[in-house]
Design a protein around this motif. Structure first.
Motif, mmCIF file in Angstrom:
data_model
loop_
_atom_site.group_PDB
_atom_site.id
_atom_site.type_symbol
_atom_site.label_atom_id
_atom_site.label_comp_id
_atom_site.label_asym_id
_atom_site.label_seq_id
_atom_site.Cartn_x
_atom_site.Cartn_y
_atom_site.Cartn_z
ATOM 1 N N PRO A 155 -51.019 -21.640 28.766
ATOM 2 C CA PRO A 155 -49.566 -21.575 28.601
ATOM 3 C C PRO A 155 -48.943 -20.336 29.225
ATOM 4 C CG PRO A 155 -50.695 -21.356 26.463
ATOM 5 C CD PRO A 155 -51.735 -21.685 27.472
ATOM 6 N N LYS B 282 -58.047 -12.019 33.627
ATOM 7 C CA LYS B 282 -58.117 -10.581 33.395
ATOM 8 C C LYS B 282 -59.305 -9.993 34.124
ATOM 9 C CE LYS B 282 -59.597 -11.913 28.847
ATOM 10 N NZ LYS B 282 -59.315 -11.842 27.425
ATOM 11 N N VAL C 157 -67.283 -20.824 26.690
ATOM 12 C CA VAL C 157 -66.721 -22.102 26.248
ATOM 13 C C VAL C 157 -65.417 -22.405 26.991
ATOM 14 C CG1 VAL C 157 -65.775 -23.341 24.257
ATOM 15 C CG2 VAL C 157 -67.773 -21.883 23.977
ATOM 16 N N ILE C 158 -64.639 -21.364 27.274
ATOM 17 C CA ILE C 158 -63.317 -21.602 27.869
ATOM 18 C C ILE C 158 -63.095 -20.860 29.183
ATOM 19 C CG2 ILE C 158 -62.027 -22.203 25.775
ATOM 20 C CD1 ILE C 158 -61.211 -19.198 25.618
ATOM 21 N N LEU D 262 -59.870 -7.778 23.481
ATOM 22 C CA LEU D 262 -60.719 -8.607 24.354
ATOM 23 C C LEU D 262 -60.360 -10.086 24.199
ATOM 24 C CD1 LEU D 262 -62.970 -8.610 26.465
ATOM 25 C CD2 LEU D 262 -64.626 -8.686 24.598
ATOM 26 N N ARG D 263 -60.762 -10.713 23.101
ATOM 27 C CA ARG D 263 -60.302 -12.044 22.694
ATOM 28 C C ARG D 263 -60.330 -12.030 21.180
ATOM 29 N NH1 ARG D 263 -64.314 -12.737 26.118
ATOM 30 N NH2 ARG D 263 -65.727 -13.104 24.371
ATOM 31 N N PHE E 200 -69.796 -9.488 17.041
ATOM 32 C CA PHE E 200 -70.951 -8.613 17.256
ATOM 33 C C PHE E 200 -71.058 -7.521 16.196
ATOM 34 C CE2 PHE E 200 -70.181 -10.427 21.485
ATOM 35 C CZ PHE E 200 -71.439 -10.920 21.756
ATOM 36 N N GLU F 104 -66.208 -17.858 18.362
ATOM 37 C CA GLU F 104 -66.814 -16.829 19.225
ATOM 38 C C GLU F 104 -68.305 -16.682 18.919
ATOM 39 O OE1 GLU F 104 -66.039 -14.811 21.727
ATOM 40 O OE2 GLU F 104 -63.991 -15.508 22.052
ATOM 41 N N HIS G 208 -70.209 -19.058 18.151
ATOM 42 C CA HIS G 208 -70.814 -20.345 18.494
ATOM 43 C C HIS G 208 -71.386 -21.059 17.263
ATOM 44 C CE1 HIS G 208 -70.010 -19.017 22.482
ATOM 45 N NE2 HIS G 208 -70.954 -18.096 22.465
ATOM 46 N N GLY H 8 -66.030 -25.039 20.695
ATOM 47 C CA GLY H 8 -64.661 -24.862 21.155
ATOM 48 C C GLY H 8 -64.166 -23.443 21.002
ATOM 49 N N ALA H 9 -62.844 -23.275 21.159
ATOM 50 C CA ALA H 9 -62.227 -21.950 21.089
ATOM 51 C C ALA H 9 -60.763 -22.099 20.718
ATOM 52 C CB ALA H 9 -62.359 -21.234 22.433
ATOM 53 N N THR I 112 -57.026 -20.762 21.543
ATOM 54 C CA THR I 112 -56.323 -20.084 22.628
ATOM 55 C C THR I 112 -54.843 -19.946 22.282
ATOM 56 O OG1 THR I 112 -55.855 -22.152 23.791
ATOM 57 C CG2 THR I 112 -57.931 -21.061 24.319
ATOM 58 N N ARG I 113 -54.124 -19.287 23.183
ATOM 59 C CA ARG I 113 -52.710 -18.984 22.989
ATOM 60 C C ARG I 113 -51.914 -20.246 22.647
ATOM 61 N NH1 ARG I 113 -50.031 -14.330 25.087
ATOM 62 N NH2 ARG I 113 -48.083 -14.272 23.917
ATOM 63 N N ASN I 114 -51.020 -20.139 21.651
ATOM 64 C CA ASN I 114 -50.156 -21.265 21.282
ATOM 65 C C ASN I 114 -49.419 -21.799 22.502
ATOM 66 O OD1 ASN I 114 -50.874 -20.949 18.635
ATOM 67 N ND2 ASN I 114 -48.982 -19.920 18.028
ATOM 68 N N LEU J 50 -46.241 -20.198 23.354
ATOM 69 C CA LEU J 50 -46.437 -18.751 23.495
ATOM 70 C C LEU J 50 -45.921 -17.928 22.316
ATOM 71 C CD1 LEU J 50 -45.644 -18.187 27.292
ATOM 72 C CD2 LEU J 50 -47.879 -18.245 26.210
ATOM 73 N N SER K 75 -54.289 -22.580 19.200
ATOM 74 C CA SER K 75 -54.425 -23.838 19.921
ATOM 75 C C SER K 75 -55.901 -24.166 20.107
ATOM 76 C CB SER K 75 -53.727 -23.725 21.279
ATOM 77 O OG SER K 75 -53.861 -24.920 21.997
ATOM 78 N N GLN L 283 -59.020 -25.681 21.580
ATOM 79 C CA GLN L 283 -59.382 -26.232 22.882
ATOM 80 C C GLN L 283 -60.894 -26.402 22.988
ATOM 81 O OE1 GLN L 283 -57.064 -27.119 25.262
ATOM 82 N NE2 GLN L 283 -55.517 -26.544 23.735
ATOM 83 N N CYS L 284 -61.305 -27.488 23.648
ATOM 84 C CA CYS L 284 -62.726 -27.692 23.954
ATOM 85 C C CYS L 284 -62.778 -28.710 25.082
ATOM 86 C CB CYS L 284 -63.484 -28.197 22.726
ATOM 87 S SG CYS L 284 -62.889 -29.779 22.108
ATOM 88 N N ASP L 285 -63.971 -28.913 25.634
ATOM 89 C CA ASP L 285 -64.059 -29.897 26.721
ATOM 90 C C ASP L 285 -64.089 -31.321 26.143
ATOM 91 O OD1 ASP L 285 -66.713 -30.351 25.901
ATOM 92 O OD2 ASP L 285 -67.507 -28.927 27.348
#
Lengths: 82, 221
Positions: A17, A42, A72-73, B56-57, B64, B93, B95, B99-100, B102-104, B107, B145, B147-149
């Protein structure tokens, strides 16, 4: 001195997005080019006091795959500037 | 029943999660991100917030932390773990969940009371719901949001791993309007909206979120 640069971007199939918002903003600002898509990523810049050895590069690749990116992404590429 | 609640630097909702455990009849046990001792808990909650400032994410640094080095193998061996919001991000993260987040899609950071439909009542954290039950609980996130494949999405649907879906609108652009999922074993659950903020009509839009916590506590009494 060397810099190892890890570029991380979302996989093509993952919704971006932020990239979409940039894509919509560009023509609004009057730029003459019209990209069909924008993907935002990034970069991580790792500074070393020497040129990285093959084994160090392997380790950096490992770090990129585990911490710097989420496989994964995201995908990543590594380049070295000496 | 002892239920651990993890506090990372930047965690916000650990107190509400502990309160929800108490309301459900369990004994909340504080777990610190820098420790590795799980203190004999029979379940763990990873609460909401902004662990490590979302650097980072979201969830990437928390994954960790020393406490996660104990939680990840325990979860793989069947320890019930519930990740709420940032906790869901940490589970992805790590696993432990596919999936993961992500940003709405719009936004914006969203903060609203959100209706969701409970899809799976077989997991360690959703047994006290009835299938198809609709509840309204708070939603507050910037990166929610899901998300995955395509292959992962198909597996989630085929294995009945979707715990809950958004009703009405899909607020953050999640695939298949997914609000929460579980692993194949059903012991690890991640959910974006906040059941721990909806356990008492005085302080939440409903008390329906409590069933996530009673699901675990009652099944193990």
């Amino acid at each position: 001195m060397a810099r190892v640069i890890v570029d991380v971007v979302l996989k093509d199939e993952i919704l971006d997005p932020q990239g979409d918002a940039i894509s919509r903003a560009l023509p609004r600002m009057g730029f003459s080019f019209t990209p069909t898509a924008v993907r935002q990523g990034k970069s991580f810049i790792l500074s070393l006091d020497h040129a990285p050895s093959a084994s160090e590069l392997k380790e950096i690749e490992n770090a990129a795959a585990t911490l710097l990116s989420n496989p994964v992404i995201e995908t990543f590429t590594i380049r070295v500037e000496n | 029943m002892r239920v651990g609640v993890v506090t990372f630097p930047g965690t916000l909702d650990d107190h509400d999660a502990a309160r929800a455990v108490k309301y459900a009849g369990g004994e909340p046990v504080s777990l610190w991100h820098g420790d590795t001792d799980l203190k004999d808990v029979a379940g763990v909650i990873l609460p909401g917030g902004f662990s490590y400032g979302d650097y980072l994410r979201c969830g990437a640094i928390a994954r960790f932390s020393p406490i996660m080095s104990s939680i990840i193998p325990a979860a793989e061996n069947g320890l019930p773990v519930l990740g709420i919001c940032n906790g869901f991000q940490v589970l992805c993260e790590s696993h432990l969940l596919p999936g993961a987040l992500t940003r709405n899609v719009g936004l914006h950071f969203l903060c609203r009371d959100q209706e969701i439909e409970i899809v799976n009542t077989q997991s360690a954290w959703s047994g006290d719901f009835t299938r198809g039950q609709r509840i309204t609980i708070p939603l507050k996130n910037g990166e929610g949001s899901y998300q995955c494949d395509d292959k992962t999405l198909q597996e989630l649907e085929e294995n009945n791993q979707v715990i809950a879906r958004y009703v009405g609108i899909n607020p953050n652009g999640s695939r298949n309007a997914i609000a929460g999922i579980t692993n194949k074993q059903g012991n690890v659950v991640g959910i974006m909206p906040h059941p721990e903020h909806a356990i008492d009509a005085l302080t939440g839009p409903s008390a329906a979120g409590l069933a996530f916590f009673t699901s675990l506590v009652r099944a193990r009494v």
